[in-house]
Design a protein around this motif. Structure first.
Motif, mmCIF file in Angstrom:
data_model
loop_
_atom_site.group_PDB
_atom_site.id
_atom_site.type_symbol
_atom_site.label_atom_id
_atom_site.label_comp_id
_atom_site.label_asym_id
_atom_site.label_seq_id
_atom_site.Cartn_x
_atom_site.Cartn_y
_atom_site.Cartn_z
ATOM 1 N N ALA A 57 58.317 -1.663 7.591
ATOM 2 C CA ALA A 57 59.113 -0.822 6.696
ATOM 3 C C ALA A 57 59.183 -1.516 5.343
ATOM 4 O O ALA A 57 59.747 -2.599 5.234
ATOM 5 C CB ALA A 57 60.524 -0.634 7.256
ATOM 6 N N THR A 58 58.598 -0.916 4.352
ATOM 7 C CA THR A 58 58.553 -1.550 3.043
ATOM 8 C C THR A 58 58.569 -0.477 1.958
ATOM 9 O O THR A 58 58.589 0.715 2.262
ATOM 10 C CB THR A 58 57.296 -2.440 2.903
ATOM 11 N N GLN A 59 58.553 -0.932 0.692
ATOM 12 C CA GLN A 59 58.522 0.008 -0.430
ATOM 13 C C GLN A 59 57.184 0.014 -1.161
ATOM 14 O O GLN A 59 56.960 0.851 -2.021
ATOM 15 C CB GLN A 59 59.625 -0.345 -1.445
ATOM 16 N N TRP A 60 56.365 -0.995 -0.858
ATOM 17 C CA TRP A 60 55.135 -1.132 -1.650
ATOM 18 C C TRP A 60 54.129 -1.899 -0.793
ATOM 19 O O TRP A 60 54.148 -3.122 -0.758
ATOM 20 C CB TRP A 60 55.453 -1.877 -2.951
ATOM 21 N N LEU A 61 53.265 -1.152 -0.138
ATOM 22 C CA LEU A 61 52.353 -1.767 0.826
ATOM 23 C C LEU A 61 51.410 -2.769 0.166
ATOM 24 O O LEU A 61 51.167 -3.843 0.701
ATOM 25 C CB LEU A 61 51.527 -0.669 1.519
ATOM 26 N N HIS A 62 50.884 -2.425 -0.988
ATOM 27 C CA HIS A 62 49.844 -3.286 -1.561
ATOM 28 C C HIS A 62 50.378 -4.594 -2.129
ATOM 29 O O HIS A 62 49.699 -5.615 -2.084
ATOM 30 C CB HIS A 62 49.037 -2.518 -2.617
ATOM 31 N N VAL A 63 51.576 -4.570 -2.660
ATOM 32 C CA VAL A 63 52.111 -5.826 -3.174
ATOM 33 C C VAL A 63 52.502 -6.724 -1.995
ATOM 34 O O VAL A 63 52.391 -7.948 -2.068
ATOM 35 C CB VAL A 63 53.276 -5.576 -4.158
ATOM 36 N N ASP A 64 52.897 -6.109 -0.880
ATOM 37 C CA ASP A 64 53.110 -6.889 0.344
ATOM 38 C C ASP A 64 51.782 -7.489 0.813
ATOM 39 O O ASP A 64 51.697 -8.672 1.153
ATOM 40 C CB ASP A 64 53.648 -6.003 1.474
ATOM 41 N N GLN A 65 50.782 -6.637 0.847
ATOM 42 C CA GLN A 65 49.467 -7.075 1.344
ATOM 43 C C GLN A 65 48.969 -8.287 0.558
ATOM 44 O O GLN A 65 48.523 -9.281 1.146
ATOM 45 C CB GLN A 65 48.460 -5.929 1.228
ATOM 46 N N ALA A 66 49.072 -8.216 -0.756
ATOM 47 C CA ALA A 66 48.578 -9.316 -1.583
ATOM 48 C C ALA A 66 49.342 -10.604 -1.298
ATOM 49 O O ALA A 66 48.752 -11.686 -1.171
ATOM 50 C CB ALA A 66 48.708 -8.936 -3.060
ATOM 51 N N GLU A 121 61.660 -4.133 -1.652
ATOM 52 C CA GLU A 121 60.545 -4.349 -2.560
ATOM 53 C C GLU A 121 60.012 -5.776 -2.422
ATOM 54 O O GLU A 121 58.841 -6.029 -2.629
ATOM 55 C CB GLU A 121 60.979 -4.071 -4.006
ATOM 56 N N ASP A 122 60.898 -6.690 -2.053
ATOM 57 C CA ASP A 122 60.472 -8.067 -1.813
ATOM 58 C C ASP A 122 60.120 -8.246 -0.336
ATOM 59 O O ASP A 122 60.574 -7.491 0.521
ATOM 60 C CB ASP A 122 61.607 -9.033 -2.166
#
Lengths: 293, 744, 155
Positions: B208-217, B245-246
């Motif tokens: 559960a997140t707000q931003w998959l790609h920034v997590d991925q990176a 978001e974090d």
């Protein structure tokens, strides 16, 4: 950890005698929180919900014998006429789901200073029926609360019931919280008039290490009412009496500053609650006001 | 094929209508899979050992006893982080697991994986961490001169705004010092995820997140894996509001899964959730407003401190918002604002709905009321006299180039009839807790209006990616839409369906699960997804339509299914809003923001002035949304955002002492219940922004911004108290002591 | 320990239950019924509301062993096959669902309210739902949903 499921009170008492460390659990509203958050890991849980003897209330001479397992919901629905202040306090407990499950017996067992039922039990002069394989002890609520979350039960004792006087006279409960529902008391107060004996019960919660009576306030008001023959021919109370009563209630508190409120606020709020609930109770006594909400 | 736009917008469930959410049936049945509901054969449980100290040196870590606990599969520390042990949303300054020092209470130090959550807890208790406790830095106003907590010192960012005459003098000047407490997003679904090790050496993370790609990176960097081997799929998200978001457990679960070779689930409980995500920045704001005798604003000066806590998170952008939006939706020629974001040993703070604008709005709207009082003016009249409108310049010099109906929003809430006085206990402050039968109850009315930037600012390359596929299934054209845009509850899945229906004229639209197999959609934050991902979906639809036109080859074709035949049209588009610019680091001037949103509130409160208890009786709102793509969802955003603002006004605050959180639970961190949130009457204006898809304007944040100051203004009106701090607690209303910074 | 409990009309058995586990954990992690939600685990949010012998309770505050031999009805047991309960339908139509994490608990609480009070006033609805926190909606559309379900049931 063991999970003990007695079917009768006798069986529960035998288990408690054998394993005094077993933690009784009924509505679970305190015990389960401690378990879920790893604050407590007892050797055993003693489930009281299977015991039929604890589940009901009955009228006994001058009082209601409230089984330790009767949930707040039933106090609200069935005992509003007999025990109006306890019903008011019960309606302010937690959420509907909590009131469906939580019990006055559990409130006593946990003995939290913030428990909503305590001020009413103290003000009305309730008596706790403690039982063990050794027999039954009747412990006045006044003697029941020993410290923060400590009560007068012996390790082998369970609460079978609490006997709450049915006074037929005005009584009130009020509680300050920082939300309009589902909130723990910042402070709370109960008043019960006892015209038959010329006494007044007054007790506070969440403003001292234990729930406690405001005995100086009780005595002051009883004297004021007795001196003026107010019980026989009630008249509106002078402002000085109302204010003094509030001050004495506030003085009875030993509050702390914590995340729910400051000590100074608690004292102040108690004086307001004491004055207001006295007004409502007295209006009820003189027949002019509305009955307890 | 050249579809007639009028025909297309009449498609059932298209833009401008309120079709049911595609996930609603599963949600009401209890069958929607949230991150904490995930289950996998042979799954184990991860747990996090956290620092009990806000600031300490780690002297030793002894895992030996923990490893002996039967059922334990792994116990990990920073030494087990294979990649870089440092991450961060805007600035990499936060360790995945603490190394030599901990900077906030609750900072992750070690991880355990075990066969049952209780086993993991028992093992955690056997981890021995030696701490040398250090003095915490906890005061945001003195943090810059205190012990440096990071190599570069304690300044995260300073944003100055300079406009007009710095020495401008005004006939009437009011000053004030305001404080905003630390609010929590308090989303209901706790941080959770399931990491599944893959045969290719990578990992699949359902989260559960707000931003998959920034997590991925960030996860890939910490794991030392190429991003292609770290695949994220969005699971059900139980609310976000900025708090996701974090990173929370993302790297941790992957570390445990890759180490043990077993699917690893992590679920925070509510207490851990309070330590596991960033909060809204607490703030101290010093303001000076000057006006002429007619109430025309002459100058605004402000010094704003924002407590970023232990790590930077999104503090730099929050500081920029507080500064650039620091005078509110008013025209002021002379502005001097300084905003500082600082490091302390308090809990890390970052994104929460309203993002820097909330803190500033409490201060500038309080100032506007104070100014009105000093001028003897009606507070709404004063606001209207200074309200910005389309064409007005911001303190950054940026000209607002679409609708800014600030005055009209205020008039709309002002002109509603006032509600009657309640009589039932439930209508009174304190409710059934029976604190008043009317004694001490005084009514107050208050107003506020706010401004928020929509989308990412300051030159950030803010884009989204969408893929739309059209084919015939069972004789009927069916569209698939795929993005990585996180549905966190706001209803983006519905919006995506609506746009595809409108653009392509098909009724059946399936939204694929969001994952990292497609390009980034950017964050579900800044009220931006309908704008940016909506724009991307529309762009992908345009590409599909272009392909259909090729297929039609000039013929007019009524029957889409016949035109498609066996053809599968599959188009992907990247879409950007018009670029923004960085602001000048010295003057703060620049076209930093892409769009502005505005909302106004009127609050009606009953206050028990003797006990300090508040019942908000009504909270009306007017907001311009440009175009309501889904009117029902727009109302839902306004109502929900308003409720969070009410919470900040009267009850919500994470309380800390020396950096230690005192109320990490729903027992003592209170959010509004159904008995705290009043009925709302809402006016929605639709003044199209020509620069935005369909003319829309971001909706989610503006209502959170103005509801807090409106409620506090109403409490002030009822009590006569200065109330310079939110949340307002009962003792602030009843105290005989003058609050800090109150006017004499 | 072993726990036998009837859930949504079906006798179920859970083995190797740790004695400190809650009914919520057993439902979610052992019986494959994650509908009741784990938002606070201390009775302060209502998201885990289930019927226990017909009475709405927080499943997080029921020890697993206390459910032995009893009847539990969860949100998963409200619909009749594919046919949603009217309360569920009303939640969808009124827009009362956003993130939905509070929805299962609210649906059960509203279902119970309407079973007891077919035509509740707004204050009655608010008091009955005050134990269920929602962070997305501000409750307005949840009230709409309950009113809608009540109106439908009357007509």
């Amino acid at each position: 950890m063991d999970f003990l499921r007695p079917a009768t009170l006798a069986e529960a008492l035998a288990l408690k005698a054998e394993r005094p460390g077993a933690v009784p659990i009924a509505g679970g509203t305190d015990v389960m929180v401690e378990l879920n958050f790893d604050h407590r890991r007892p050797d055993a849980l003693l489930d009281l919900t299977g015991i039929a003897e604890l589940r009901d209330w009955s009228a006994v001479p001058g009082a209601v014998r409230l089984g330790a397992g009767v949930p707040y919901r039933r106090v609200i629905d069935e005992l509003g006429g007999r025990l109006p202040a306890l019903a008011t306090a019960s309606r302010s407990v937690g959420s509907p789901q909590i009131r469906n499950r939580g019990t006055v017996g559990g409130n006593l067992g946990a003995a939290s200073p913030a428990g909503d039922a305590h001020p009413v039990l103290l003000a009305t002069g309730a008596v706790v029926e403690a039982v063990s394989t050794r027999g039954t002890r009747m412990i006045p609520a006044t003697d029941f609360y020993l410290g923060v979350k400590r009560n007068a039960l012996a390790p082998d004792e369970l609460i079978a019931a609490v006997h709450v006087p049915e006074t037929g006279a005005p009584q009130q409960f009020a509680k300050v919280g920082t939300r309009n529902a589902m909130v723990i008391a910042v402070c709370s107060f109960a008043i019960a008039l006892h015209p038959a004996t010329g006494r007044v019960g007054a007790a506070l919660g969440s403003a001292a290490p234990t729930p406690r009576r405001a005995t100086a306030a009780e005595d002051f008001l009883a004297d004021e009412l007795g001196a003026g023959d107010q019980w026989e021919s009630p008249t509106p109370l002078p402002d000085s009496t109302r204010r003094r009563f509030g001050e004495l209630v506030a003085a009875a508190a030993s509050p702390v500053d914590d995340v729910r409120g400051t000590a100074a606020y608690r004292r102040h709020a108690l004086s307001v609650l004491a004055r207001r609930t006295l007004d409502w109770a007295w209006q009820g006594y003189t027949g002019r006001g509305r009955p307890c909400a | 094929m050249s579809p007639n736009p009028a025909e297309l917008t009449s498609v059932v469930g298209g833009v401008g209508t309120s079709p049911h959410r595609p996930d609603a049936i599963l949600k009401v049945r209890g069958e929607f899979a949230y991150a904490s509901d995930l289950w996998h054969e042979d799954m184990i449980w991860g747990a996090t050992l956290r620092s009990p100290h806000p600031h300490a040196r780690i002297v030793s870590i002894d895992l030996s006893d923990a490893l002996l606990v039967p059922g334990v599969h792994a116990v990990l520390t920073h030494e087990d982080v294979p990649g870089r042990n440092i991450y961060g949303l805007e600035r990499a300054d936060q360790p995945v697991l603490a190394e030599d020092v901990v900077r906030y209470q609750g900072e992750p130090v070690a991880l355990v994986a075990a066969d049952h959550p209780e086993t993991a807890l028992r093992a955690m208790k056997r981890i021995k961490v030696g701490y040398e406790v250090l003095t915490p830095v906890v005061d945001m106003e003195s943090a810059l001169g205190d012990t440096p907590l990071h190599p570069g010192g304690n300044l995260v960012r300073h944003v100055p705004i300079r406009r007009g005459d710095p020495d401008a003098r005004a006939a009437v000047v009011v000053t004030g010092r305001y404080e905003v407490g630390m609010q929590d997003q308090a989303f209901l679904g706790p941080e959770s995820g399931l990491a599944v090790p893959a045969e290719d050496g990578g990992v699949d993370l359902y989260v559960a997140t707000q931003w998959l790609h920034v997590d991925q990176a960030q996860v890939a960097t910490a794991l030392g894996l190429p991003p292609a081997l770290v695949r994220l799929t969005l699971s059900g998200v139980g609310g976000a509001f900025g708090g996701r978001e974090d990173l929370s457990m993302q790297v941790h679960a992957c570390l445990l899964a890759l180490r043990t070779g077993k699917p690893t689930k992590m679920v925070y409980n509510r207490e851990e959730s309070f330590y596991g995500h960033v909060h809204r920045h607490p703030a101290v704001l010093h303001y000076e407003h000057g006006a002429d005798r007619d109430g025309k604003l002459v100058h605004v000066k402000a010094r704003i401190y924002l407590d970023g806590g232990a790590y930077a998170s999104s503090t730099p952008a929050v500081v920029a918002n507080a500064a650039t939006l620091g005078v509110g939706p008013y025209v002021v020629d002379n502005v001097s604002i300084d905003a500082w974001g600082v490091y302390t040993n308090n809990p890390p703070c970052g994104a929460m709905r309203g993002f820097g604008a909330v803190q500033a709005a409490f201060a500038y709207e309080s100032q506007m009321d104070r100014l009105a009082e000093a001028l003897g003016m009606d507070p709404v009249d004063l606001r209207i006299a200074n309200a910005m409108s389309e064409g007005s310049a911001m303190p950054t010099g940026q000209v607002v180039d679409s609708a800014a109906p600030v005055a009209r929003l205020l008039e709309l809430v002002r002109d509603k009839p006032l509600p009657p006085t309640g009589t039932d206990l439930l209508d009174l402050p304190g409710g059934v807790a029976n604190t008043t039968h009317g004694e001490g109850v005084v009514r107050g009315v208050g107003y506020a209006v706010g401004i928020k930037n929509i989308g990412f600012s300051e030159g950030y390359d803010d884009y989204s990616t969408a893929r739309v596929r059209l084919q015939v299934v069972g004789g009927e054209p069916v569209a698939l839409a795929h993005t990585a845009a996180c549905e966190v509850g706001q209803g983006l899945v519905t919006i995506v369906q609506q746009i595809v229906r409108t653009e392509l004229g098909v009724t059946r639209v399936t939204v694929l699960p969001m994952d990292t197999s497609i390009g980034s959609a950017g964050s579900t934050s800044a009220s931006r997804q309908t704008y940016v991902t909506g724009g991307a979906v529309r762009a992908a639809c345009a590409a599909v339509k272009a392909r259909l036109a090729e297929l039609a080859a000039g013929r007019h074709v009524d029957d889409l299914a016949a035109l498609l035949g066996d053809e599968v049209v599959d188009e992907t588009a990247e879409w950007r809003h018009r670029p923004t610019e960085p602001i000048d680091p010295v003057t703060g001037q620049g076209n930093a923001h892409v769009q502005y949103g505005f909302a106004a509130h009127r609050a009606v409160v009953d206050v028990d002035v003797e006990l300090g208890l508040v019942k908000v009786v009504e909270l009306d709102c007017a907001q311009d949304v440009g175009r309501a793509l889904n009117p029902q969802a727009v109302l839902g955003q306004i109502q929900g955002g308003t409720a969070q603002g009410l919470g900040l006004a009267v009850m919500e605050e994470i309380r800390t002492t020396g950096g230690v959180v005192r109320n990490p639970s729903f027992t003592d961190y209170l959010i509004p219940t159904a008995l705290d949130m009043p009925p709302m009457r809402i006016d929605v204006l639709e003044l199209a922004d020509p620069n935005a898809p369909y003319g829309l304007r971001g909706v989610g944040e503006p209502p959170t911004i103005s509801s807090t100051p409106a409620v506090v203004a109403a409490i002030r009106a009822a009590t006569g108290r200065a109330l310079n701090r939110v949340p307002v607690r009962p003792e602030h209303i009843t105290s005989t002591e003058r609050p800090r910074g109150a006017p004499a | 320990m072993r726990v036998n409990v009837t859930v949504n009309g079906v006798p179920r058995r859970a083995d190797d239950v740790w004695e400190g586990e809650s009914l919520l954990f057993v439902l979610r992690e052992r019986l494959g019924l994650p509908g009741a939600k784990n938002a606070c685990e201390q009775g302060e949010c209502g998201s885990c509301t289930v019927y226990l012998d017909g009475v709405p309770v927080c499943a997080c505050l029921v020890a697993a062993g206390q459910a032995e031999g009893r009847e539990v009805r969860t949100v998963e047991g409200l619909a009749d096959g594919g046919a949603l309960d009217p309360v569920q339908e009303a939640f969808i139509e009124a827009g009362a669902v956003q993130c939905g994490f509070c929805t299962p608990g609210l649906v059960v609480a509203a279902h119970d309210l309407l079973a007891r009070v077919p035509d509740p006033s707004d204050p009655e609805i608010r008091e009955a739902l005050a134990g269920n926190l929602c962070r997305c909606t501000g409750y307005e559309k949840i009230l709409d949903a309950v009113r809608l379900a009540a109106r439908r049931a009357r007509s």
